[in-house]
Design a protein around this motif. Sequence first.
Motif, PDB file in Angstrom:
ATOM      1  N   SER A  59      73.461  27.978  77.130  1.00 14.86           N
ATOM      2  CA  SER A  59      74.171  28.010  75.857  1.00 14.86           C
ATOM      3  C   SER A  59      75.261  26.950  75.822  1.00 14.86           C
ATOM      4  O   SER A  59      75.693  26.440  76.866  1.00 14.86           O
ATOM      5  CB  SER A  59      74.782  29.394  75.631  1.00 14.86           C
ATOM      6  OG  SER A  59      75.673  29.724  76.688  1.00 14.86           O
ATOM      7  N   GLU A  60      75.714  26.624  74.644  1.00  9.17           N
ATOM      8  CA  GLU A  60      76.760  25.615  74.514  1.00  9.17           C
ATOM      9  C   GLU A  60      78.083  26.112  75.073  1.00  9.17           C
ATOM     10  O   GLU A  60      78.859  25.340  75.634  1.00  9.17           O
ATOM     11  CB  GLU A  60      76.928  25.231  73.047  1.00  9.17           C
ATOM     12  CG  GLU A  60      75.738  24.486  72.462  1.00  9.17           C
ATOM     13  CD  GLU A  60      75.995  24.050  71.037  1.00  9.17           C
ATOM     14  OE1 GLU A  60      77.129  24.291  70.536  1.00  9.17           O
ATOM     15  OE2 GLU A  60      75.075  23.479  70.421  1.00  9.17           O
ATOM     16  N   ARG A  61      78.336  27.407  74.946  1.00  9.33           N
ATOM     17  CA  ARG A  61      79.623  27.972  75.358  1.00  9.33           C
ATOM     18  C   ARG A  61      79.448  28.912  76.549  1.00  9.33           C
ATOM     19  O   ARG A  61      78.430  29.577  76.682  1.00  9.33           O
ATOM     20  CB  ARG A  61      80.276  28.742  74.206  1.00  9.33           C
ATOM     21  CG  ARG A  61      80.583  27.888  72.990  1.00  9.33           C
ATOM     22  CD  ARG A  61      81.206  28.732  71.887  1.00  9.33           C
ATOM     23  NE  ARG A  61      81.503  27.959  70.697  1.00  9.33           N
ATOM     24  CZ  ARG A  61      80.619  27.706  69.729  1.00  9.33           C
ATOM     25  NH1 ARG A  61      79.394  28.203  69.825  1.00  9.33           N
ATOM     26  NH2 ARG A  61      80.960  26.993  68.673  1.00  9.33           N
ATOM     27  N   ILE A  62      80.483  28.990  77.376  1.00  6.51           N
ATOM     28  CA  ILE A  62      80.529  29.979  78.449  1.00  6.51           C
ATOM     29  C   ILE A  62      80.791  31.347  77.833  1.00  6.51           C
ATOM     30  O   ILE A  62      81.594  31.486  76.908  1.00  6.51           O
ATOM     31  CB  ILE A  62      81.646  29.624  79.454  1.00  6.51           C
ATOM     32  CG1 ILE A  62      81.291  28.336  80.209  1.00  6.51           C
ATOM     33  CG2 ILE A  62      81.899  30.759  80.434  1.00  6.51           C
ATOM     34  CD1 ILE A  62      82.411  27.806  81.072  1.00  6.51           C
ATOM     35  N   MET A  63      80.095  32.361  78.333  1.00  8.20           N
ATOM     36  CA  MET A  63      80.281  33.713  77.800  1.00  8.20           C
ATOM     37  C   MET A  63      80.411  34.711  78.939  1.00  8.20           C
ATOM     38  O   MET A  63      79.665  34.634  79.917  1.00  8.20           O
ATOM     39  CB  MET A  63      79.062  34.138  76.972  1.00  8.20           C
ATOM     40  CG  MET A  63      78.719  33.271  75.813  1.00  8.20           C
ATOM     41  SD  MET A  63      77.232  33.927  74.980  1.00  8.20           S
ATOM     42  CE  MET A  63      76.477  32.392  74.462  1.00  8.20           C
ATOM     43  N   LEU A  64      81.354  35.639  78.813  1.00  7.90           N
ATOM     44  CA  LEU A  64      81.337  36.812  79.677  1.00  7.90           C
ATOM     45  C   LEU A  64      80.047  37.581  79.422  1.00  7.90           C
ATOM     46  O   LEU A  64      79.448  37.481  78.354  1.00  7.90           O
ATOM     47  CB  LEU A  64      82.543  37.703  79.396  1.00  7.90           C
ATOM     48  CG  LEU A  64      83.925  37.141  79.734  1.00  7.90           C
ATOM     49  CD1 LEU A  64      85.005  38.082  79.219  1.00  7.90           C
ATOM     50  CD2 LEU A  64      84.065  36.933  81.223  1.00  7.90           C
ATOM     51  N   GLN A  65      79.632  38.374  80.405  1.00  7.97           N
ATOM     52  CA  GLN A  65      78.369  39.090  80.254  1.00  7.97           C
ATOM     53  C   GLN A  65      78.360  39.977  79.016  1.00  7.97           C
ATOM     54  O   GLN A  65      77.362  40.041  78.292  1.00  7.97           O
ATOM     55  CB  GLN A  65      78.082  39.929  81.494  1.00  7.97           C
ATOM     56  CG  GLN A  65      76.734  40.619  81.437  1.00  7.97           C
ATOM     57  CD  GLN A  65      76.455  41.444  82.671  1.00  7.97           C
ATOM     58  OE1 GLN A  65      76.847  42.598  82.751  1.00  7.97           O
ATOM     59  NE2 GLN A  65      75.790  40.849  83.644  1.00  7.97           N
ATOM     60  N   SER A  66      79.451  40.664  78.750  1.00  3.54           N
ATOM     61  CA  SER A  66      79.506  41.548  77.592  1.00  3.54           C
ATOM     62  C   SER A  66      79.288  40.772  76.297  1.00  3.54           C
ATOM     63  O   SER A  66      78.595  41.229  75.383  1.00  3.54           O
ATOM     64  CB  SER A  66      80.848  42.282  77.545  1.00  3.54           C
ATOM     65  OG  SER A  66      81.928  41.360  77.536  1.00  3.54           O
ATOM     66  N   LYS A  67      79.859  39.569  76.226  1.00  2.00           N
ATOM     67  CA  LYS A  67      79.695  38.746  75.029  1.00  2.00           C
ATOM     68  C   LYS A  67      78.268  38.220  74.932  1.00  2.00           C
ATOM     69  O   LYS A  67      77.676  38.188  73.843  1.00  2.00           O
ATOM     70  CB  LYS A  67      80.678  37.578  75.046  1.00  2.00           C
ATOM     71  CG  LYS A  67      80.662  36.745  73.782  1.00  2.00           C
ATOM     72  CD  LYS A  67      81.760  35.701  73.792  1.00  2.00           C
ATOM     73  CE  LYS A  67      81.766  34.898  72.484  1.00  2.00           C
ATOM     74  NZ  LYS A  67      82.854  33.879  72.485  1.00  2.00           N
ATOM     75  N   ALA A  68      77.693  37.823  76.068  1.00  3.61           N
ATOM     76  CA  ALA A  68      76.316  37.324  76.070  1.00  3.61           C
ATOM     77  C   ALA A  68      75.352  38.405  75.590  1.00  3.61           C
ATOM     78  O   ALA A  68      74.431  38.134  74.803  1.00  3.61           O
ATOM     79  CB  ALA A  68      75.933  36.850  77.464  1.00  3.61           C
ATOM     80  N   LEU A  69      75.547  39.635  76.038  1.00  2.00           N
ATOM     81  CA  LEU A  69      74.683  40.731  75.612  1.00  2.00           C
ATOM     82  C   LEU A  69      74.850  41.026  74.122  1.00  2.00           C
ATOM     83  O   LEU A  69      73.876  41.316  73.429  1.00  2.00           O
ATOM     84  CB  LEU A  69      74.971  41.982  76.448  1.00  2.00           C
ATOM     85  CG  LEU A  69      74.590  41.871  77.933  1.00  2.00           C
ATOM     86  CD1 LEU A  69      75.169  43.042  78.718  1.00  2.00           C
ATOM     87  CD2 LEU A  69      73.078  41.811  78.111  1.00  2.00           C
ATOM     88  N   LYS A  70      76.087  40.937  73.646  1.00  2.00           N
ATOM     89  CA  LYS A  70      76.331  41.142  72.209  1.00  2.00           C
ATOM     90  C   LYS A  70      75.676  40.036  71.391  1.00  2.00           C
ATOM     91  O   LYS A  70      75.060  40.302  70.346  1.00  2.00           O
ATOM     92  CB  LYS A  70      77.849  41.164  71.956  1.00  2.00           C
ATOM     93  CG  LYS A  70      78.232  41.396  70.502  1.00  2.00           C
ATOM     94  CD  LYS A  70      77.826  42.782  70.033  1.00  2.00           C
ATOM     95  CE  LYS A  70      78.479  43.172  68.720  1.00  2.00           C
ATOM     96  NZ  LYS A  70      78.107  42.268  67.610  1.00  2.00           N
ATOM     97  N   ARG A  71      75.790  38.798  71.847  1.00  2.72           N
ATOM     98  CA  ARG A  71      75.138  37.683  71.158  1.00  2.72           C
ATOM     99  C   ARG A  71      73.615  37.870  71.147  1.00  2.72           C
ATOM    100  O   ARG A  71      72.939  37.551  70.162  1.00  2.72           O
ATOM    101  CB  ARG A  71      75.500  36.367  71.830  1.00  2.72           C
ATOM    102  CG  ARG A  71      76.922  35.886  71.564  1.00  2.72           C
ATOM    103  CD  ARG A  71      77.040  35.359  70.139  1.00  2.72           C
ATOM    104  NE  ARG A  71      78.237  34.583  69.951  1.00  2.72           N
ATOM    105  CZ  ARG A  71      79.404  35.064  69.509  1.00  2.72           C
ATOM    106  NH1 ARG A  71      79.515  36.372  69.262  1.00  2.72           N
ATOM    107  NH2 ARG A  71      80.445  34.272  69.354  1.00  2.72           N
ATOM    108  N   LEU A  72      73.081  38.366  72.241  1.00  2.60           N
ATOM    109  CA  LEU A  72      71.647  38.608  72.305  1.00  2.60           C
ATOM    110  C   LEU A  72      71.236  39.679  71.304  1.00  2.60           C
ATOM    111  O   LEU A  72      70.207  39.551  70.621  1.00  2.60           O
ATOM    112  CB  LEU A  72      71.252  39.024  73.722  1.00  2.60           C
ATOM    113  CG  LEU A  72      69.763  39.164  74.017  1.00  2.60           C
ATOM    114  CD1 LEU A  72      69.038  37.844  73.821  1.00  2.60           C
ATOM    115  CD2 LEU A  72      69.537  39.698  75.427  1.00  2.60           C
TER     116      LEU A  72
END
Length: 290
Positions: A59-72
């Motif tokens: 991804s373009e941005r670094i994400m904490l796992q919680s944010k990555a799961l929410k984005r998914l």
Amino acid sequence: MAKLIILLSVLLSFTVHGATWRITYPKPMSESDKRSNYPVKLLSLALEKTGVQYSLMPSERIMLQSKALKRLMDSRDVNVVWSVTDKQREQQLLPIRIPIYKGLIGWRLLLIRDDMPARFQYVQKLEHLIKLIPVQGRDWPDTKVLQANGFNVTADNSYGNLFNLLRRAQGDFFPRSVVEIWDEIDNPAYNADLMVEKEIAIRYPEAMYFFVNKKSRPLANLLEQGLEKAIADGSFEELFMRTFQDKLNRAKMSSRHVFELENSFLPSVTPLERKELWYQFDDLASGSEK
């Protein structure tokens, strides 16, 4: 409406003959964070086994796992994330139920301060270990597992700060999987004043899967097909052992006292009966305890 248009365009790109499957995964937390290396290699292997054209990128941005799961969940920025499973995540997302680390994510060694090894020599029973405080990620399923087994966990949202919590004596140990801990202890960004405890291991049943959005059934089917082909022809095992054999040898698991914990958050559909999906240590210390 914009989200719907993006989702439809992605799905169309998957169905057009000869189109490229665009796979985006969460960008690592830093250049020194090696946790993504193996999952990305396994993703690439699975996609190659299907014969499709694909692009695989962070991804373009670094994400904490919680944010990555929410984005998914929202079909934004990423379309595949690997994460430890639990009942809640399998309700929110679509898992590909092949444990990518063959269950070793639930085999934990203890990262401790280098002035603490004598303290752990007195840990002979699980009740002794429970009196000590582990540090863990706030949104990690492992945190709930430890708490459910009686541990008082110190949690933080930042992966990097967990090492600092341990260093500042805000916790007594940081349980890390046998496949993660060696990269961390060898990494100058994390290892100052820390060491791997030599006598103890913790084990509980746990699986890390690739997850996709609930509506991304075609992608889930593709990844499952590729992983199953890699299992069948031995290339999954070859990649796994090439990546982790030295780490498993370094763990010296047969000489450790293994404390068994329960994981009541593991979904009942976890494929525990498929023995080929789980790594088995041939020789364990006789002191294993529940």
